[in-house]
Design a protein around this motif. Structure first.
Motif, PDB file in Angstrom:
ATOM      1  N   GLU A  36       0.821  -1.215   0.000  1.00 57.89           N
ATOM      2  CA  GLU A  36       0.000   0.000   0.000  1.00 57.89           C
ATOM      3  C   GLU A  36       0.855   1.264   0.000  1.00 57.89           C
ATOM      4  N   ARG A  37       2.150   1.115   0.262  1.00 55.24           N
ATOM      5  CA  ARG A  37       3.067   2.261   0.183  1.00 55.24           C
ATOM      6  C   ARG A  37       3.552   2.499  -1.243  1.00 55.24           C
ATOM      7  N   PHE A  38       3.229   1.597  -2.167  1.00 56.15           N
ATOM      8  CA  PHE A  38       3.657   1.746  -3.554  1.00 56.15           C
ATOM      9  C   PHE A  38       2.759   2.760  -4.264  1.00 56.15           C
ATOM     10  N   LYS A  39       3.344   3.598  -5.100  1.00 54.13           N
ATOM     11  CA  LYS A  39       2.537   4.424  -5.986  1.00 54.13           C
ATOM     12  C   LYS A  39       1.755   3.504  -6.916  1.00 54.13           C
ATOM     13  N   LEU A 192      15.081   8.439  -0.562  1.00 55.61           N
ATOM     14  CA  LEU A 192      14.241   7.559   0.248  1.00 55.61           C
ATOM     15  C   LEU A 192      12.839   8.120   0.476  1.00 55.61           C
ATOM     16  N   GLN A 193      12.652   9.400   0.245  1.00 57.71           N
ATOM     17  CA  GLN A 193      11.293   9.948   0.287  1.00 57.71           C
ATOM     18  C   GLN A 193      10.554   9.649  -1.016  1.00 57.71           C
ATOM     19  N   ARG A 194      11.234   9.795  -2.128  1.00 62.30           N
ATOM     20  CA  ARG A 194      10.565   9.537  -3.420  1.00 62.30           C
ATOM     21  C   ARG A 194      10.360   8.043  -3.651  1.00 62.30           C
ATOM     22  N   TYR A 195      11.281   7.227  -3.151  1.00 63.45           N
ATOM     23  CA  TYR A 195      11.207   5.787  -3.396  1.00 63.45           C
ATOM     24  C   TYR A 195      11.091   5.001  -2.090  1.00 63.45           C
ATOM     25  N   TYR A 196      10.061   4.197  -2.006  1.00 58.80           N
ATOM     26  CA  TYR A 196       9.956   3.215  -0.929  1.00 58.80           C
ATOM     27  C   TYR A 196      11.085   2.224  -1.140  1.00 58.80           C
ATOM     28  N   VAL A 207      18.895  -4.444  -2.907  1.00 52.86           N
ATOM     29  CA  VAL A 207      18.089  -3.296  -2.492  1.00 52.86           C
ATOM     30  C   VAL A 207      17.007  -3.095  -3.545  1.00 52.86           C
ATOM     31  N   GLY A 208      15.782  -2.903  -3.099  1.00 50.51           N
ATOM     32  CA  GLY A 208      14.672  -2.676  -4.018  1.00 50.51           C
ATOM     33  C   GLY A 208      14.132  -1.261  -3.889  1.00 50.51           C
ATOM     34  N   PHE A 209      13.794  -0.667  -5.027  1.00 45.90           N
ATOM     35  CA  PHE A 209      13.212   0.669  -5.056  1.00 45.90           C
ATOM     36  C   PHE A 209      11.867   0.615  -5.784  1.00 45.90           C
ATOM     37  N   VAL A 210      10.890   1.316  -5.237  1.00 49.63           N
ATOM     38  CA  VAL A 210       9.599   1.468  -5.913  1.00 49.63           C
ATOM     39  C   VAL A 210       9.070   2.850  -5.554  1.00 49.63           C
ATOM     40  N   PRO A 215       1.002  12.246  -0.760  1.00 52.24           N
ATOM     41  CA  PRO A 215       0.002  13.239  -1.140  1.00 52.24           C
ATOM     42  C   PRO A 215       0.477  14.043  -2.347  1.00 52.24           C
ATOM     43  N   SER A 216      -0.417  14.836  -2.898  1.00 48.44           N
ATOM     44  CA  SER A 216      -0.036  15.679  -4.026  1.00 48.44           C
ATOM     45  C   SER A 216       1.073  16.632  -3.575  1.00 48.44           C
ATOM     46  N   PRO A 217       1.954  17.063  -4.530  1.00 47.30           N
ATOM     47  CA  PRO A 217       3.082  17.932  -4.165  1.00 47.30           C
ATOM     48  C   PRO A 217       2.698  19.185  -3.386  1.00 47.30           C
TER      49      PRO A 217
END
Length: 222
Positions: A36-39, A192-196, A207-210, A215-217
């Motif tokens: 649920e943390r994935f975009k 780390l803010q842009r990518y879980y 290491v995995g990035f997603v 919220p909106s910018p």
């Protein structure tokens, strides 16, 4: 919510979500990750972790682009990055820093704000995946001395006035000691803010990035 790795085993994983807005909370998840943390529509891209015996989560960096320009710094194949949850900025080798600043400094549409469109910083990592950061992730208004700031009113045509619209990247210039490679970056909070980010300490660490769901910018806390 918790999701398994490809072998069904998650006991060797932990995952990091860093908040960007006041109505979010940063979190660490042990033994897996939270989809649920994935975009929406985003998938995990995995990178092999290198030299784990040195005590850092290191990945290979293939190339770096700033504002669409490929910088030759990593063309010799020796660039690495440490994925570090404890660093608030991007760490860039001192020899690379001035080039990155030159390409990423830009004019904002709104005085004192760097949340709008502008140049991207793109870091291609092992596995063919590119970490792409926008100004909202890495930029801040260029510092204007207080006296100059007071003199700006009414001087719309002055160079100093327009300088107050400039945005510059927030970078930490670094020289990391051996045994780390000389051309090592630190991927801290902006990434780390842009990518879980998922850390897998299995027999073949990775290491995995997603891209993370935020919220909106306009609601982000800068």
């Amino acid at each position: 919510s918790g999701a398994a790795g490809p072998d069904g085993e998650t006991s060797h994983m932990f995952s990091m979500f860093l908040a960007t807005a006041q109505d979010e909370e940063s979190e660490i998840t042990f033994a897996g990750y939270r989809t649920e943390r994935f975009k929406e529509g985003a998938n995990i891209s995995w990178c092999a972790a290198r030299d784990a015996e040195h005590g850092h989560w290191q990945i290979d960096v293939k190339s770096i682009r700033a504002n669409g320009t490929r910088l030759p710094f990593c063309d010799d194949g020796t660039c690495r990055a440490v994925v570090d949850t404890g660093t608030s900025l991007l760490g860039i080798p001192s020899a690379l820093g001035p080039q990155v600043v030159r390409h990423l400094r830009h004019r904002s549409l709104i005085q004192g704000s760097c949340t709008g469109p502008g140049p991207k910083l793109e870091i291609e990592v092992d596995g063919g995946f590119t970490l792409a950061l926008n100004p909202i992730d890495f930029a801040r208004p260029e510092y204007v001395p207080p006296k100059l700031d007071n003199d700006l009113n009414g001087k719309i045509n002055s160079t100093d006035y327009w300088k107050s619209f400039n945005c510059v990247p927030m970078l930490m210039h670094i020289e990391l000691p051996s045994p780390l490679k000389k051309k090592t970056l630190i991927l801290g909070e902006p990434v780390l803010q842009r990518y879980y980010t998922i850390f897998d300490a299995a027999s073949k660490p990775r290491v995995g990035f997603v891209e993370a769901r935020h919220p909106s910018p306009s609601l982000r806390t800068i």
